[in-house]
Design a protein around this motif. Structure first.
Motif, PDB file in Angstrom:
ATOM      1  N   LEU A 182      -7.445  -7.703  -2.655  1.00 54.78           N
ATOM      2  CA  LEU A 182      -7.606  -9.136  -2.887  1.00 54.78           C
ATOM      3  C   LEU A 182      -6.451  -9.900  -2.249  1.00 54.78           C
ATOM      4  O   LEU A 182      -6.634 -10.946  -1.626  1.00 54.78           O
ATOM      5  N   GLN A 183      -5.262  -9.336  -2.429  1.00 53.13           N
ATOM      6  CA  GLN A 183      -4.060  -9.917  -1.838  1.00 53.13           C
ATOM      7  C   GLN A 183      -4.249 -10.072  -0.334  1.00 53.13           C
ATOM      8  O   GLN A 183      -3.977 -11.112   0.256  1.00 53.13           O
ATOM      9  N   GLU A 184      -4.764  -9.009   0.252  1.00 54.93           N
ATOM     10  CA  GLU A 184      -4.956  -8.975   1.693  1.00 54.93           C
ATOM     11  C   GLU A 184      -5.972 -10.031   2.122  1.00 54.93           C
ATOM     12  O   GLU A 184      -5.783 -10.739   3.104  1.00 54.93           O
ATOM     13  N   LEU A 185      -7.054 -10.109   1.366  1.00 55.22           N
ATOM     14  CA  LEU A 185      -8.091 -11.085   1.706  1.00 55.22           C
ATOM     15  C   LEU A 185      -7.527 -12.495   1.612  1.00 55.22           C
ATOM     16  O   LEU A 185      -7.830 -13.356   2.428  1.00 55.22           O
ATOM     17  N   ASP A 186      -6.703 -12.721   0.596  1.00 58.75           N
ATOM     18  CA  ASP A 186      -6.018 -14.010   0.474  1.00 58.75           C
ATOM     19  C   ASP A 186      -5.222 -14.297   1.717  1.00 58.75           C
ATOM     20  O   ASP A 186      -5.286 -15.371   2.312  1.00 58.75           O
ATOM     21  N   LEU A 187      -4.477 -13.287   2.113  1.00 58.01           N
ATOM     22  CA  LEU A 187      -3.549 -13.422   3.224  1.00 58.01           C
ATOM     23  C   LEU A 187      -4.278 -13.864   4.487  1.00 58.01           C
ATOM     24  O   LEU A 187      -3.795 -14.682   5.245  1.00 58.01           O
ATOM     25  N   TYR A 188      -5.463 -13.311   4.691  1.00 59.85           N
ATOM     26  CA  TYR A 188      -6.205 -13.646   5.912  1.00 59.85           C
ATOM     27  C   TYR A 188      -7.299 -14.661   5.641  1.00 59.85           C
ATOM     28  O   TYR A 188      -8.212 -14.830   6.432  1.00 59.85           O
ATOM     29  N   MET A 219      -6.858 -10.552  16.341  1.00 56.49           N
ATOM     30  CA  MET A 219      -7.057 -10.903  14.948  1.00 56.49           C
ATOM     31  C   MET A 219      -7.212  -9.686  14.054  1.00 56.49           C
ATOM     32  O   MET A 219      -7.742  -9.761  12.960  1.00 56.49           O
ATOM     33  N   GLN A 220      -6.811  -8.579  14.578  1.00 53.47           N
ATOM     34  CA  GLN A 220      -6.851  -7.340  13.785  1.00 53.47           C
ATOM     35  C   GLN A 220      -6.034  -7.543  12.514  1.00 53.47           C
ATOM     36  O   GLN A 220      -4.878  -7.941  12.564  1.00 53.47           O
ATOM     37  N   THR A 221      -6.647  -7.260  11.356  1.00 51.96           N
ATOM     38  CA  THR A 221      -5.890  -7.425  10.113  1.00 51.96           C
ATOM     39  C   THR A 221      -4.992  -6.212   9.914  1.00 51.96           C
ATOM     40  O   THR A 221      -5.384  -5.085  10.144  1.00 51.96           O
ATOM     41  N   GLN A 222      -3.793  -6.510   9.450  1.00 50.86           N
ATOM     42  CA  GLN A 222      -2.851  -5.428   9.158  1.00 50.86           C
ATOM     43  C   GLN A 222      -3.123  -4.913   7.758  1.00 50.86           C
ATOM     44  O   GLN A 222      -3.417  -5.672   6.849  1.00 50.86           O
ATOM     45  N   LYS A 223      -3.017  -3.637   7.585  1.00 52.90           N
ATOM     46  CA  LYS A 223      -3.233  -3.096   6.243  1.00 52.90           C
ATOM     47  C   LYS A 223      -1.921  -3.061   5.486  1.00 52.90           C
ATOM     48  O   LYS A 223      -0.915  -2.582   5.993  1.00 52.90           O
ATOM     49  N   LEU A 224      -1.962  -3.572   4.279  1.00 52.34           N
ATOM     50  CA  LEU A 224      -0.791  -3.496   3.416  1.00 52.34           C
ATOM     51  C   LEU A 224      -0.890  -2.231   2.592  1.00 52.34           C
ATOM     52  O   LEU A 224      -1.976  -1.878   2.135  1.00 52.34           O
ATOM     53  N   SER A 225       0.216  -1.551   2.396  1.00 48.42           N
ATOM     54  CA  SER A 225       0.166  -0.453   1.438  1.00 48.42           C
ATOM     55  C   SER A 225       0.334  -1.054   0.056  1.00 48.42           C
ATOM     56  O   SER A 225       0.784  -2.184  -0.087  1.00 48.42           O
ATOM     57  N   VAL A 226      -0.048  -0.287  -0.954  1.00 46.00           N
ATOM     58  CA  VAL A 226       0.043  -0.820  -2.316  1.00 46.00           C
ATOM     59  C   VAL A 226       1.483  -1.213  -2.628  1.00 46.00           C
ATOM     60  O   VAL A 226       1.757  -2.255  -3.207  1.00 46.00           O
ATOM     61  N   TRP A 252      -4.427   3.158 -10.563  1.00 48.42           N
ATOM     62  CA  TRP A 252      -4.225   3.143  -9.123  1.00 48.42           C
ATOM     63  C   TRP A 252      -5.366   2.369  -8.442  1.00 48.42           C
ATOM     64  O   TRP A 252      -5.136   1.549  -7.558  1.00 48.42           O
ATOM     65  N   VAL A 253      -6.583   2.626  -8.896  1.00 46.84           N
ATOM     66  CA  VAL A 253      -7.719   1.901  -8.348  1.00 46.84           C
ATOM     67  C   VAL A 253      -7.540   0.406  -8.581  1.00 46.84           C
ATOM     68  O   VAL A 253      -7.795  -0.422  -7.698  1.00 46.84           O
ATOM     69  N   ASN A 254      -7.059   0.083  -9.745  1.00 45.04           N
ATOM     70  CA  ASN A 254      -6.805  -1.313 -10.086  1.00 45.04           C
ATOM     71  C   ASN A 254      -5.808  -1.923  -9.111  1.00 45.04           C
ATOM     72  O   ASN A 254      -6.020  -3.001  -8.566  1.00 45.04           O
ATOM     73  N   LEU A 255      -4.738  -1.181  -8.850  1.00 48.38           N
ATOM     74  CA  LEU A 255      -3.716  -1.708  -7.935  1.00 48.38           C
ATOM     75  C   LEU A 255      -4.289  -1.842  -6.527  1.00 48.38           C
ATOM     76  O   LEU A 255      -4.045  -2.832  -5.827  1.00 48.38           O
ATOM     77  N   LYS A 256      -5.071  -0.837  -6.122  1.00 49.22           N
ATOM     78  CA  LYS A 256      -5.622  -0.904  -4.775  1.00 49.22           C
ATOM     79  C   LYS A 256      -6.556  -2.085  -4.629  1.00 49.22           C
ATOM     80  O   LYS A 256      -6.568  -2.773  -3.614  1.00 49.22           O
ATOM     81  N   GLU A 263       3.886  -2.120  -0.569  1.00 47.05           N
ATOM     82  CA  GLU A 263       4.243  -3.377   0.103  1.00 47.05           C
ATOM     83  C   GLU A 263       3.616  -4.556  -0.600  1.00 47.05           C
ATOM     84  O   GLU A 263       4.250  -5.593  -0.818  1.00 47.05           O
ATOM     85  N   ALA A 264       2.341  -4.356  -0.970  1.00 47.01           N
ATOM     86  CA  ALA A 264       1.628  -5.454  -1.620  1.00 47.01           C
ATOM     87  C   ALA A 264       2.341  -5.860  -2.904  1.00 47.01           C
ATOM     88  O   ALA A 264       2.455  -7.043  -3.219  1.00 47.01           O
ATOM     89  N   LEU A 265       2.828  -4.861  -3.634  1.00 51.59           N
ATOM     90  CA  LEU A 265       3.543  -5.175  -4.867  1.00 51.59           C
ATOM     91  C   LEU A 265       4.807  -5.953  -4.566  1.00 51.59           C
ATOM     92  O   LEU A 265       5.206  -6.840  -5.303  1.00 51.59           O
ATOM     93  N   LYS A 266       5.419  -5.582  -3.441  1.00 51.77           N
ATOM     94  CA  LYS A 266       6.685  -6.220  -3.110  1.00 51.77           C
ATOM     95  C   LYS A 266       6.452  -7.661  -2.647  1.00 51.77           C
ATOM     96  O   LYS A 266       7.048  -8.584  -3.148  1.00 51.77           O
TER      97      LYS A 266
END
Ligand SMILES: Nc1ncnc2c1ncn2[C@@H]1O[C@H](COP(=O)(O)OP(=O)(O)OP(=O)(O)O)[C@@H](O)[C@H]1O
Ligand SMILES: Nc1ncnc2c1ncn2[C@@H]1O[C@H](COP(=O)(O)OP(=O)(O)OP(=O)(O)O)[C@@H](O)[C@H]1O
Ligand SMILES: [Mg+2]
Ligand SMILES: [Mg+2]
Lengths: 279, 382, 445, 367, 367
Positions: C122-128, C1-8, C113-117, C10-13
């Motif tokens: 949040l995107q990541e938390l949604d994802l999992y 269940m290791q969460t994968q890290k998205l880069s900014v 940049w901080v905003n995007l990160k 990728e997240a935008l994409k």
């Protein structure tokens, strides 16, 4: 064997006393000068021929040089900026010693480099920055500048923190302490001696600085600190005649600093970290 | 610009900010306000710092300020000082020629002169007679002169020796960049003379502060300095203190009057002022004959006004009398106010120090050092 | 269940519209995820930045390029009967605020940049399907895992405003013709590129620069090393076992730190004068027949300033060292005693290395400080005795004091800045090199 | 609830050439009492520190109750730990050291007082509550470290050699207290020790580690009676099991050095079946399974062999005979009455049905 | 030569209310191997530290070879020491830590190299010579501390729990090495340990300390077989001797709780002669002198009594039965085969001739 101990101790006392004399003599000279009534800046004897309190009186009665007011200004600036500077220095040192974050290594190197440009060249720029935020000629501006300088002077503290066993942090972490708790309850109490040093250094700064403060204060004599005040007394015309008054001023400057130091001495405690870890 | 000051030159009721170096001016300024209705914001500041403070932030600086005239060149160059057109005529009429010259730069008048300053000779009347002090030779033979050839400030005291011997510093009027000719034979004479003083037993090398002390305790009998040391010396020496003009010196071909630098004390008006007329009025008032007299009475500043200089009170005062005497063109040179002076002060100090200390061992070395001094200090504008 | 890290990126994409909108309107993602305060902050940052940028920023950037076009002048006013000033552009201020503008832009982009990160997170938390941290959690993180942000932001802001901004400004000046012929506010100055560098390294300044550089380095080494070594020794003596009156001794030495330097140095100057007390006394005791030229001979003066500097510097070192000594591990010292080490060996092998461990980086800093040690030289000797071989400099002049004279008197700020950069580069190279070495040496693990 | 799961955990220190923990897999049930044993430097503390979150996990997954914890901050793991090096707060009194975690949790003063005193009482350090750690003896410091861990109600309790500096009597007492506390609190516990008695008496399961590898996991009895390899066999039991390299042929075990026993049929059959005929195996027998008394001589006829006593140690009720056959050492544990002077040759009877048989190459257990 | 003599040594720490060492008298012969044992906090380390010169001696005389050493600096005492808390030099490598004392003595480089490597080999820390102490495990650090002491040829060797953090196997090995080193170097050695096996096997004489007082000095056997008081009796031997307060009358020992045995004549005569008839005494019997097997039941008829099993611990070859008569606990050590389920009442036979009898008031030995 006991005798040998005694002898080395005697030698140490002798050296210390000799050194103390070398260090203190000029200071005593200043003190004596502050009570001297005759002569000017230069005399070739040690003990004044005539003693007087006029030099001190002059400081508090001459309205051109409102020394009393300057003294209070400086005291305020010194107390506030020593408090803030110490806090900032310690906080920076702690962050850079104990917290892990991405730019830490680079920050450490960068900070080392940043202070290398001759300071006097940046004074005008800083003056205009302060002016842009509407702070020139005020004590707040002085405090701000002194405190901002503290953010890069963390190296001694950091080195000191580095010697505190990391196990203590770990142990506190498991006890449920946040980093902030650790900072407050473990690191700070174990760093008293070095905090004394930082505080003292930060406290003395405003009493000594006559260049920067002058640039910021400009013609607002009411907000001068003692150092600018005394320094501006040293013009070609007045240096000689006011010299004993400078000396008196210097003696007065020394008083709060010495009091602070004596008050802080009790934080010099030996064996702060013993008994903490095995290994 | 970002800090645009309101540049209407019209008079308004805002106070004129004034920097003077002594609070004795306060009643004088009060009187001005009473007379004219112009409010004055009175601040104490050092006249020597005027240029630096003005340069730092003209918009926060005083509208009217005191300054020594040698800062004028750079102030004009940086556009810090207002031209004095309004009161030019009356000043030219009232003030000595030297003062007018000191207040002007490149043909235009800027300052409002209120005083002059020169060095004079202080001596111990008990040790030296009025005759003894006529020439350097007899002065140093009969008594001991304490002075500073080897340290900071030797330039100010001894550069005029070159002019005593007929050389020029930045030309006759001190405004010609290429006008320095210290590297001629006369200059060599002066430099050699300076080197000889090391062996003159009548000359004691001392810093200024130590000199004062030596005068007080009788270890020295004569001292060259400005009016500012009068109070100290008077206090320590009392009636023994004599004041006179400089002696003559002999560089090898006869006695010549030893000269000093003449400084003119000026008021100036800040070019950025938004109340120019009021400021000019104040500056003019402060340099008026009346005020010069008042200030002389209170502070002993030697006036630059012809009439005040000549007044009995001034002439009765020994120091003032000596200064006015020294201020005459035959006894002094107006300190040049060319910005290039900054390139001259340091090297000339070094040269006099080294010459006195005997570091310049041969004539050729002296010559080359003089050449270098002239070359370095007379680089022309790009 | 290791969460994968998205880069900014990728997240935008791959991210949802909230993420994408965050790239344009800062704070949207946070707002829509219920992180109201955070979202509002980002939004406010964006709005205020652009408002400011269009109102002032653009102009300021333009002026930075030209450094002003409009010269100050006087026009005769008939009514008043005098010339009236017409304000021009002030190149110096345009430069300073141009630099400030650039810094503000950089800071804004950092916030962006901080905003995007944060949106990515949040995107990541949604994802999992994880819960979104509440304001309280965010705030408490500031006391723990993000403590460095809480602790360092304000000091670093101070550094940016009062160190970095002036620094960039000063460095910029090296590339302008801001000299005595182009003094503001009357005159404009402009960019000239690398011209000044050549002037410094060529011209007659060079013949003074290198000797002064040599002395500056000697001075900095001697001043740092002597103060440090003897300060440590003094601390050792005072803190030696069985010495009574430690507090008194400490206080006596601290006295020197309590009196302003310009007074103590003036007094030193008095005492060491050719006719000062030291010479007078020595002559009275017939130790010498001629005054010793403590301050008037070049070589003597150099030694004198170093010794006087010890008088000033040793108490401070003593104070730090005392602090360090008090935290030393007594056990190790006991072990060394058992191993047969005498007091000196314990000092050399245990105490000193640990003091050095604490002090090394600050020693480097002190070394740099001494290269720029204006006060001691300026107040004690003023650079003197003057040396006619140099250009406007004396034997004890450091590069900075020389520089100071050059700027204050000659107003050639551009040359001063070039020299400043040279000093800066030299010390930066040295200190980074030294720092790396020290770090390696000190690696206690 | 606190179930701990370590999956393929690996730890590589920067300065170390080899990983200190390699591919570590372990499931710990809720409330279980696990004991780690292993030689010095085998990675016990490292695993503990990774569980506590003090050491980064180089690789692998660590979960508590199914939640991945690799990245969770130590303070959020609800773990209490006794550090091998104590890590006491030197500036705080013993009382404050023990009460620190409670204070952080804003426990009421009176409750802190009570709980600290209770813990101190259990540990016998009540008289020292007002002292600083520097003024305590080694064992007292260790007990303060214990106190700090037991005063909390953590879900998970990690103890790294918590009794190593205590005297035997106190240790027995402490052991009993630990059992009690574990029963009462039910914290999932991992306990590192070098003391076999502690391991045997406290553990639900023992984990034997060597070189960062788990050698065997099992109940104390399993480990003692069925060690999976010679390492475990030699490690568990004190004095250690005697291990002899021998050749097996014809129902007998024979070494070059003169050792020889005849195996019971059941065992020799198994060995033969597994293909060890004429091969080298390692024969393991515990010192207490070697007997000297006449009855044993008769009972274990096939197991009789002769060996030379080198050292004879009288340990209270027991005697330890360190004997040699050629270069191989064989330790015999006898009764105090079995004392034999060094230098004499003695006959020893081995209870071969309690003996262990290992593959000489893989070192794994055969029977 | 190094004969150590402690006369009326006393130590009072500033922060302690009572002296940590009180009136300590001890003669140690040249080359003797002395072991200090005692409960935690009894003053063992303090005595060692006074001998080393690290702690001031409050009172009394300490001599080496007749010379008073109270005031001699540690470095001039030629003593090597293993610190309880290691006290390694953190900024030096393991090699430098061990070699430091040799370097101070200006030993040639090659010799240092050789001796350090030899010591490291003995201790099994050769692979770590280039590491700093912070990068070692607890046991490895302790071995470095050992290395520092054994690398020197000191006249006197002090070791404060030098093996406490090592595993059993390594400890046995180290014990053997220590014996060898002691034989070779002949340093007068004082050794502090909590491990009874270590104490028993290493010591020429054991000193038992409690509360800063010496309780008994003697060879291991003397202490085991003839403890002078109940403290020593209870302290030496593991599990500890069972001590029961009983009344003696009419040749019998009886307790209120139902315990009762009949003494052999010889013993009861002695007790009566010494005037203990009808008095309270403390009856001591070691767990291994309590038997369960039928033969014993017959042999020690008078010693039979019944007790209730509470806990039954299987420890490899042995079983420990923790039993109770009323409130008094009695531990029985049986063979593995003697396992009894908890809760059952069992009959136990005590070998009364091996039992010990103490005065209930003075706690001193009667027989
Ligand atoms: N610096 C000190 N100040 C006050 N009391 C101390 C100090 N050091 C030790 N003590 C006390 O002295 C007593 C003896 O301590 P010591 O260290 O000698 O015990 P020990 O026998 O070595 O115990 P352990 O087996 O736990 O190491 C202890 O009760 C301890 O609390
Ligand atoms: N910080 C470190 N850097 C490099 N290697 C380390 C570090 N800490 C430990 N090691 C190594 O990792 C291995 C395991 O260490 P660990 O402390 O886990 O051992 P341990 O099983 O607890 O041993 P002990 O019983 O001696 O305490 C050891 O070989 C040790 O040398
Ligand atoms: Mg460990
Ligand atoms: Mg101890």
């Amino acid at each position: 064997m006991k005798n040998k101990n005694k002898r080395t101790r005697m030698i140490v006392y002798t050296i210390l006393t000799l050194l103390a004399v070398v260090w203190v003599l000029p200071i005593i000279w200043i003190v004596l000068t502050s009570f001297r009534s005759e002569g000017g800046m230069f005399v070739d004897y040690f003990i004044p021929h005539h003693f007087t309190l006029d030099n001190y009186k002059m400081l508090f009665t001459n309205s051109t040089y409102p020394f009393g007011r300057w003294f209070m200004n400086t005291l305020i600036v010194a107390v506030v900026s020593a408090t803030l500077s110490t806090f900032i220095t310690v906080v920076m040192a702690y962050s850079l010693s104990r917290l892990k974050f991405r730019w830490r290594g680079r920050f450490l190197q960068g900070a080392l480099v940043l202070n290398m440009f001759p300071g006097f060249m940046s004074m005008i720029a800083i003056y205009y920055i302060l002016k842009a935020i509407g702070l020139t000629q005020s004590l707040v501006a002085l405090i701000l500048v002194y405190v901002a300088g503290a953010a890069l002077g963390f190296y001694v503290q950091k080195g000191f923190f580095d010697t505190i066993p990391i196990s203590l942090d770990e142990s506190a972490m498991l006890d449920g302490a946040t980093k902030w708790d650790i900072f407050r309850t473990i690191t700070l109490p174990l760093s008293k001696p070095i905090i004394v040093y930082t505080t003292l250094m930060a406290f003395t700064g405003p009493w000594m600085d006559f260049i920067f403060a002058r640039v910021i204060m400009g013609d607002n004599i009411q907000n001068y600190t003692v150092a600018i005040g005394l320094y501006t007394m040293m013009t070609r015309e007045s240096a000689n005649s006011l010299f004993m008054a400078f000396a008196a001023g210097s003696v007065l400057i020394a008083v709060p600093i010495i009091i602070l130091f004596i008050a802080l001495q009790r934080f010099f405690v030996e064996g702060m970290t013993s008994g903490a870890v095995k290994g | 610009g970002i800090f645009v000051s309101n540049n209407s030159a019209s008079a308004d009721d805002k106070a004129v900010k004034l920097w003077v170096d002594n609070k004795a001016y306060k009643p004088i300024v009060k009187q001005f306000t009473k007379d004219t209705g112009i409010k004055v914001d009175f601040k104490i500041g050092q006249s020597a710092d005027a240029q630096a403070d003005l340069k730092k932030d003209p918009s926060a600086a005083a509208d009217v300020f005191m300054f020594p005239h040698d800062q004028l060149g750079q102030m004009v160059q940086a556009g810090l000082i207002y031209q004095n057109t309004k009161y030019e005529k009356s000043i030219k009429k009232d003030q000595t020629d030297s003062a007018v010259q000191g207040a002007s730069y490149k043909g235009k008048m800027y300052g409002y002169p209120y005083g002059v300053e020169t060095q004079v000779l202080y001596y111990n009347k008990e040790k030296l007679s009025a005759d003894d002090i006529k020439s350097w030779a007899s002065l140093t033979e009969k008594g001991k002169l304490t002075t500073n050839f080897a340290g900071d400030g030797a330039n100010y005291k001894y550069v005029p020796l070159f002019m005593s011997n007929g050389d020029y510093l930045y030309g006759e009027n001190g405004e010609k960049v290429k006008g320095t000719n210290f590297n001629n034979d006369k200059g060599m004479q002066v430099l050699k003379w300076i080197a000889q003083q090391k062996d003159n037993n009548g000359v004691i090398q001392s810093t200024d502060a130590a000199s004062l002390n030596k005068m007080s305790n009788g270890k020295a009998d004569a001292y060259l300095s400005g009016p500012w040391d009068k109070v100290t010396l008077k206090k320590e020496m009392g009636d023994k203190l004599g004041v006179a003009k400089y002696p003559t010196v002999n560089f090898g071909d006869g006695d010549k009057q030893m000269k000093t630098f003449l400084g003119v004390k000026l008021f100036g008006v800040n070019a950025q002022t938004d109340k120019a007329l009021n400021a000019m009025k104040l500056a003019n008032y402060l340099s008026s004959n009346k005020v010069q007299k008042q200030v002389f009475d209170k502070l002993g500043y030697v006036p630059s006004s012809k009439s005040v200089q000549a007044s009995g009170d001034v002439q009765k005062d020994d120091v003032a009398a000596a200064v006015t005497e020294m201020a005459k063109p035959e006894n002094s040179v107006i300190m040049p106010k060319l910005p290039q002076m900054v390139t001259f002060w340091g090297p000339s100090d070094a040269l006099i120090n080294d010459a006195y200390k005997g570091k310049l061992t041969s004539d050729t070395e002296m010559q080359s050092k003089l050449d270098k001094l002239v070359k370095q200090s007379t680089k022309s504008e790009k | 269940m290791q969460t994968q890290k998205l880069s900014v990126r990728e997240a935008l994409k791959v991210g949802d519209w909230r993420m994408k909108l965050s790239a344009i309107i800062m704070g949207t993602s946070q707002l829509l995820h219920g992180q109201i305060l955070k979202g509002l902050w980002f939004l406010a940052v964006e709005i205020s930045f652009f408002t400011w940028f269009f109102a002032r920023g653009i102009k300021s950037l333009q002026s930075l390029i030209t450094l002003g076009t409009h010269k100050q002048g006087f026009v005769f006013d008939k009514k008043l009967g005098i010339n009236v000033l017409h304000q021009g552009d002030n190149s110096m201020l345009l430069l300073l605020f141009g630099v400030a503008t650039i810094l503000v832009v950089v800071i804004f982009f950092y916030q962006y940049w901080v905003n995007l990160k944060s949106a990515r997170k949040l995107q990541e938390l949604d994802l999992y399907h994880k819960s979104i941290p509440t304001l309280k959690e965010d705030l408490s993180a500031l006391l723990d895992s993000k403590l460095h942000i809480l602790l360092m932001s304000v000091p670093v802001a101070g550094v940016v405003a009062f160190t970095i901004l002036p620094l960039i400004y000063m460095i910029s000046i090296a590339f302008t013709n801001y000299d005595h012929n182009h003094l503001p506010p009357k005159n404009l100055f402009s960019w000239v590129g690398f011209e000044n560098l050549g002037n410094v390294l060529g011209g007659d300044v060079a013949s003074t620069f290198f000797p002064l550089l040599g002395w500056t380095i000697v001075w900095a080494i001697m001043a740092t090393v002597t103060s440090f070594l003897f300060g440590v020794l003094l601390a050792m003596l005072i803190n030696a076992k069985g010495i009574k009156g430690k507090k008194v001794y400490r206080t006596l030495f601290i006295l020197t730190m309590a009196v302003p330097q310009f007074i103590t140095l003036l007094i030193m100057n008095n005492l060491l004068n050719d006719s000062g007390m030291v010479n007078t006394m020595l002559m009275n005791w017939h130790v010498i027949s001629h005054p010793l030229p403590f301050l008037t001979d070049g070589t003597w003066a150099k030694v004198t300033v170093i010794i006087v500097n010890m008088w000033i510097g040793i108490p401070a070192t003593m104070l730090v060292t005392t602090g360090i000594l008090q935290n030393l591990n007594q056990d190790q010292i006991e072990a060394a005693e058992i191993d047969g080490a005498n007091k000196f060996q314990i000092f050399r092998d245990l105490t000193f290395p640990q003091i050095l461990f604490v002090m090394a980086p600050s020693l480097i800093q002190q070394f740099i400080g001494n290269i720029n040690n204006f006060n001691v030289i300026f107040l004690l000797t003023g650079g003197g005795p003057m040396n006619s071989d140099y250009y406007n400099a004396g034997d004890t002049d450091l590069l900075v004091t020389w520089l100071y004279k050059l700027t204050i008197d000659a107003a050639d700020y551009n040359l001063a800045s070039v020299i400043g950069i040279l000093i800066f580069t030299l010390s930066a190279v040295f200190s980074l090199f030294a720092y790396k070495r020290v770090n390696k040496m000190n690696n206690l693990g | 609830m606190a179930e701990i799961k370590l999956e393929h955990i690996k730890k590589q220190y920067q300065n170390a050439s080899e990983p200190s923990v390699a591919d570590y897999n372990l499931d710990i049930h809720d409330k279980e009492f696990i004991v780690f044993v292993g030689p010095s430097g085998s990675g016990k503390s490292t695993v503990l520190r990774m569980i506590a979150g003090l050491e980064e996990i180089t690789d692998g997954t660590f979960t508590i109750d199914g939640e991945v914890m690799n990245e969770v901050a130590p303070k959020d793991r609800e773990i209490a730990m006794v550090f091998q090096n104590y890590a006491l707060y030197p500036h705080m009194t013993v009382f404050d050291n023990i009460g620190y975690s409670l204070k952080l949790k804003k426990t009421p003063k009176t409750e802190i007082e009570e709980r600290v005193h209770q813990a101190a009482k259990i540990l016998g350090i009540e008289p020292y509550l007002e002292r600083k750690p520097a003024d305590l003896s080694g064992g007292q410091r260790q007990r303060v470290a214990m106190g700090r861990a037991i005063v909390r109600d953590a879900k998970i309790l990690l103890m790294d050699e918590p009794l190593s500096n205590l005297d035997a009597k106190l240790r027995v007492q402490m052991r009993a207290e630990i059992t009690k506390i574990h029963k009462r609190m039910g914290a999932t516990t991992i306990y590192v020790t070098h003391d076999q008695t502690e391991a045997m008496t406290l553990a639900d399961r023992i984990v034997i580690i060597d070189h960062g590898d788990i050698q065997q996991i099992g109940t104390p009895n399993e480990l003692y009676n069925e060690p999976t390899n010679t390492f475990v066999a030699g490690f568990i039991g004190s004095p250690a099991m005697n291990l002899l390299e021998v050749e097996y042929y014809d129902g007998m075990l024979v070494s070059d050095e003169g050792f020889s026993v005849t195996l019971p049929q059941g065992i020799s059959k198994q060995l033969t079946d597994k293909g060890y005929e004429d091969k080298k195996i390692v024969f393991g027998i515990r010192p207490e399974d070697l007997h000297l008394d006449p009855i044993a001589m008769e009972t274990y006829v096939g197991g009789k062999f002769t060996t030379q006593v080198e050292i004879s140690e009288l340990l209270g009720a027991d005697v330890m005979l360190y004997t040699k056959i050629g270069n191989s050492e064989i330790v015999v544990r006898g009764k105090g009455s079995d004392y034999v002077a060094p230098g004499t040759a003695i006959q020893v009877a081995a209870n071969l049905s309690k003996a262990h048989y290992f593959d000489a190459v893989t070192t794994n257990r055969i029977i």
